[in-house]
Design a protein around this motif. Structure first.
Motif, PDB file in Angstrom:
ATOM      1  N   HIS A  33      10.757  -5.184  -0.873  1.00 48.73           N
ATOM      2  CA  HIS A  33      10.866  -6.623  -0.575  1.00 48.73           C
ATOM      3  C   HIS A  33      11.861  -7.299  -1.511  1.00 48.73           C
ATOM      4  O   HIS A  33      12.501  -8.273  -1.165  1.00 48.73           O
ATOM      5  CB  HIS A  33       9.511  -7.323  -0.752  1.00 48.73           C
ATOM      6  CG  HIS A  33       8.437  -6.782   0.123  1.00 48.73           C
ATOM      7  ND1 HIS A  33       8.377  -7.037   1.462  1.00 48.73           N
ATOM      8  CD2 HIS A  33       7.373  -5.989  -0.159  1.00 48.73           C
ATOM      9  CE1 HIS A  33       7.316  -6.430   1.975  1.00 48.73           C
ATOM     10  NE2 HIS A  33       6.686  -5.786   1.017  1.00 48.73           N
ATOM     11  N   LEU A  68      11.563  -5.980   6.018  1.00 50.47           N
ATOM     12  CA  LEU A  68      10.995  -5.309   4.835  1.00 50.47           C
ATOM     13  C   LEU A  68      12.034  -5.314   3.712  1.00 50.47           C
ATOM     14  O   LEU A  68      11.739  -5.674   2.580  1.00 50.47           O
ATOM     15  CB  LEU A  68      10.596  -3.858   5.155  1.00 50.47           C
ATOM     16  CG  LEU A  68      10.072  -3.094   3.934  1.00 50.47           C
ATOM     17  CD1 LEU A  68       8.639  -3.514   3.606  1.00 50.47           C
ATOM     18  CD2 LEU A  68      10.133  -1.585   4.127  1.00 50.47           C
ATOM     19  N   HIS A  86       4.875  -3.278   7.488  1.00 46.43           N
ATOM     20  CA  HIS A  86       4.345  -2.047   6.870  1.00 46.43           C
ATOM     21  C   HIS A  86       3.857  -1.042   7.919  1.00 46.43           C
ATOM     22  O   HIS A  86       2.709  -0.574   7.866  1.00 46.43           O
ATOM     23  CB  HIS A  86       3.227  -2.393   5.890  1.00 46.43           C
ATOM     24  CG  HIS A  86       3.637  -3.372   4.838  1.00 46.43           C
ATOM     25  ND1 HIS A  86       3.542  -4.736   5.016  1.00 46.43           N
ATOM     26  CD2 HIS A  86       4.168  -3.183   3.617  1.00 46.43           C
ATOM     27  CE1 HIS A  86       3.993  -5.356   3.923  1.00 46.43           C
ATOM     28  NE2 HIS A  86       4.389  -4.438   3.068  1.00 46.43           N
ATOM     29  N   HIS A 123      -1.035  -6.700  -2.519  1.00 48.04           N
ATOM     30  CA  HIS A 123      -0.363  -7.439  -1.439  1.00 48.04           C
ATOM     31  C   HIS A 123      -0.721  -6.823  -0.100  1.00 48.04           C
ATOM     32  O   HIS A 123      -1.239  -5.715  -0.044  1.00 48.04           O
ATOM     33  CB  HIS A 123       1.147  -7.545  -1.682  1.00 48.04           C
ATOM     34  CG  HIS A 123       1.990  -6.435  -1.128  1.00 48.04           C
ATOM     35  ND1 HIS A 123       1.871  -5.138  -1.556  1.00 48.04           N
ATOM     36  CD2 HIS A 123       2.958  -6.436  -0.184  1.00 48.04           C
ATOM     37  CE1 HIS A 123       2.746  -4.391  -0.894  1.00 48.04           C
ATOM     38  NE2 HIS A 123       3.421  -5.148  -0.068  1.00 48.04           N
ATOM     39  N   ALA A 134      -0.168  -4.859   2.291  1.00 50.23           N
ATOM     40  CA  ALA A 134       0.603  -3.746   2.854  1.00 50.23           C
ATOM     41  C   ALA A 134      -0.234  -2.908   3.814  1.00 50.23           C
ATOM     42  O   ALA A 134       0.293  -2.082   4.522  1.00 50.23           O
ATOM     43  CB  ALA A 134       1.123  -2.852   1.735  1.00 50.23           C
ATOM     44  N   ILE A 143       2.001 -10.935   2.742  1.00 50.37           N
ATOM     45  CA  ILE A 143       2.613  -9.696   3.238  1.00 50.37           C
ATOM     46  C   ILE A 143       3.873  -9.310   2.485  1.00 50.37           C
ATOM     47  O   ILE A 143       4.298  -8.174   2.502  1.00 50.37           O
ATOM     48  CB  ILE A 143       2.810  -9.807   4.759  1.00 50.37           C
ATOM     49  CG1 ILE A 143       1.417  -9.743   5.399  1.00 50.37           C
ATOM     50  CG2 ILE A 143       3.666  -8.694   5.326  1.00 50.37           C
ATOM     51  CD1 ILE A 143       1.383  -9.924   6.860  1.00 50.37           C
ATOM     52  N   ASP A 177       4.425   0.602  -0.783  1.00 50.17           N
ATOM     53  CA  ASP A 177       5.764   0.482  -0.197  1.00 50.17           C
ATOM     54  C   ASP A 177       6.738   1.535  -0.730  1.00 50.17           C
ATOM     55  O   ASP A 177       7.937   1.459  -0.464  1.00 50.17           O
ATOM     56  CB  ASP A 177       6.331  -0.921  -0.472  1.00 50.17           C
ATOM     57  CG  ASP A 177       5.547  -1.996   0.268  1.00 50.17           C
ATOM     58  OD1 ASP A 177       4.559  -1.658   0.949  1.00 50.17           O
ATOM     59  OD2 ASP A 177       5.923  -3.174   0.166  1.00 50.17           O
TER      60      ASP A 177
HETATM   61 ZN   LIG Z   1       5.044  -4.612   1.164  1.00 47.79          ZN
END
Ligand SMILES: [Zn+2]
Length: 303
Positions: free
Chosen positions: A61, A86, A129, A195, A197, A215, A275
């Protein structure tokens, strides 16, 4: 005269070689996140030159392209990225590449928009995600097979075979994960992380998912979010909450402190890969190993 002609032809050959292929004659493929790098590696194997931009622990991000990245991208024949914003800070670079007629492929294009989870936080209005739904990752696999086959038709049989083998592994992974999750009572399937995800994970495996930060990690969680979250944990008798490898752990530690301040206890159940994958060369450095690790960590801590 003859000598001159030979030199000219050689020079031309070198120039044309350099313009679209690295010296070994394979196409240059650049990928963004480590999940995508792992997927493309499974399909392309030794038949492509593959370079991933983001390593383990890197937050897509917030990721900005370095000068080195820009030169990798400009030498690429194909760029695979996640899409759905993303890689929010790379959008401009990708647009520039598209103007140079470069093949930039968003894996999220493999999915039907109507099956995506909505999000008020993202410009695309969808949660990006997507890799946490194994079926979606299977669609992404088929898409990579198609794109590589189009780019290098002489190797399409290899890509197809590799793709089928990987699809079988993903199906086996799904069965294994479901078996592990079955050992956790349904009322304990509540996942609290740094977060958001894990919404696709929650939807496909039957977990209620609560992320502290929304998000994207681009907005920091405030004091109110922490208080709200701590009340939720106490109400739902949540036993453990989780940090993420690509997000600073201070926000989840603040939640634990807030729960403790109200005379309740909650454990930090471990660190999940959200992530980004783990280190290359380890089991968690692959998509399949990462997913198994996450599910084992979640189930063991919430039991
Ligand atoms: Zn994320």
């Amino acid at each position: 005269m003859k000598k001159y002609l030979i030199i000219t032809l050689c020079t031309l050959a070198i120039i044309s070689c350099k313009s679209d292929k690295k010296d070994n004659g394979k196409i240059n493929v650049v990928t963004t996140t480590s999940m995508i790098t792992d997927l493309v590696k499974n399909i392309g194997g030794d038949y492509i030159n593959l370079q991933g931009l983001m390593g383990s622990g890197v937050d897509p991000h917030l990721y900005k392209a370095s000068e080195g990245d820009v030169s990798k991208l400009s030498e690429a024949d194909i760029i695979f990225y996640n899409g759905l914003h993303l890689e929010g800070k790379l959008v401009e670079v990708f647009e520039k590449m598209a103007h140079q007629n470069k093949k930039t492929i968003a894996l999220s294009d493999a999915l039907d928009e109507r099956t995506l989870i909505g999000s008020e936080f993202f410009a695309s209005n969808y949660d990006p995600h997507i890799w946490f739904n194994v079926d979606y990752w299977k669609e992404a696999t088929k898409y990579v097979v198609r794109q590589l086959s189009e780019a290098v038709p002489e190797h399409q049989a290899v890509f197809k075979t590799n793709g089928e083998a990987y699809l079988n592994k993903l199906e086996a992974l799904k069965t294994k994960l479901n078996k592990t999750i079955q050992t956790l009572p349904e009322d304990k399937r509540v996942l609290v992380t740094a977060h958001d995800a894990f919404n696709y994970f929650g939807k496909s495996f039957g977990f209620e998912v609560v992320g502290l930060q929304g998000i994207s990690t681009a907005t920091e969680a405030g004091v109110q979010d922490v208080q709200k979250m701590s009340d939720f944990i106490i109400d739902q008798k949540v036993k453990a909450i989780f940090i993420e490898s690509s997000v600073p752990k201070r926000t989840i530690e603040a939640v634990k402190a807030a729960v403790n301040a109200k005379n309740h206890d909650v454990e930090i159940g471990g660190s999940l890969y959200s992530d980004a994958l783990g280190n290359p060369g380890t089991a968690e450095g692959t998509y399949i190993g990462m997913f198994e690790y996450n599910v084992n960590t979640i189930v063991n801590a919430l039991k």
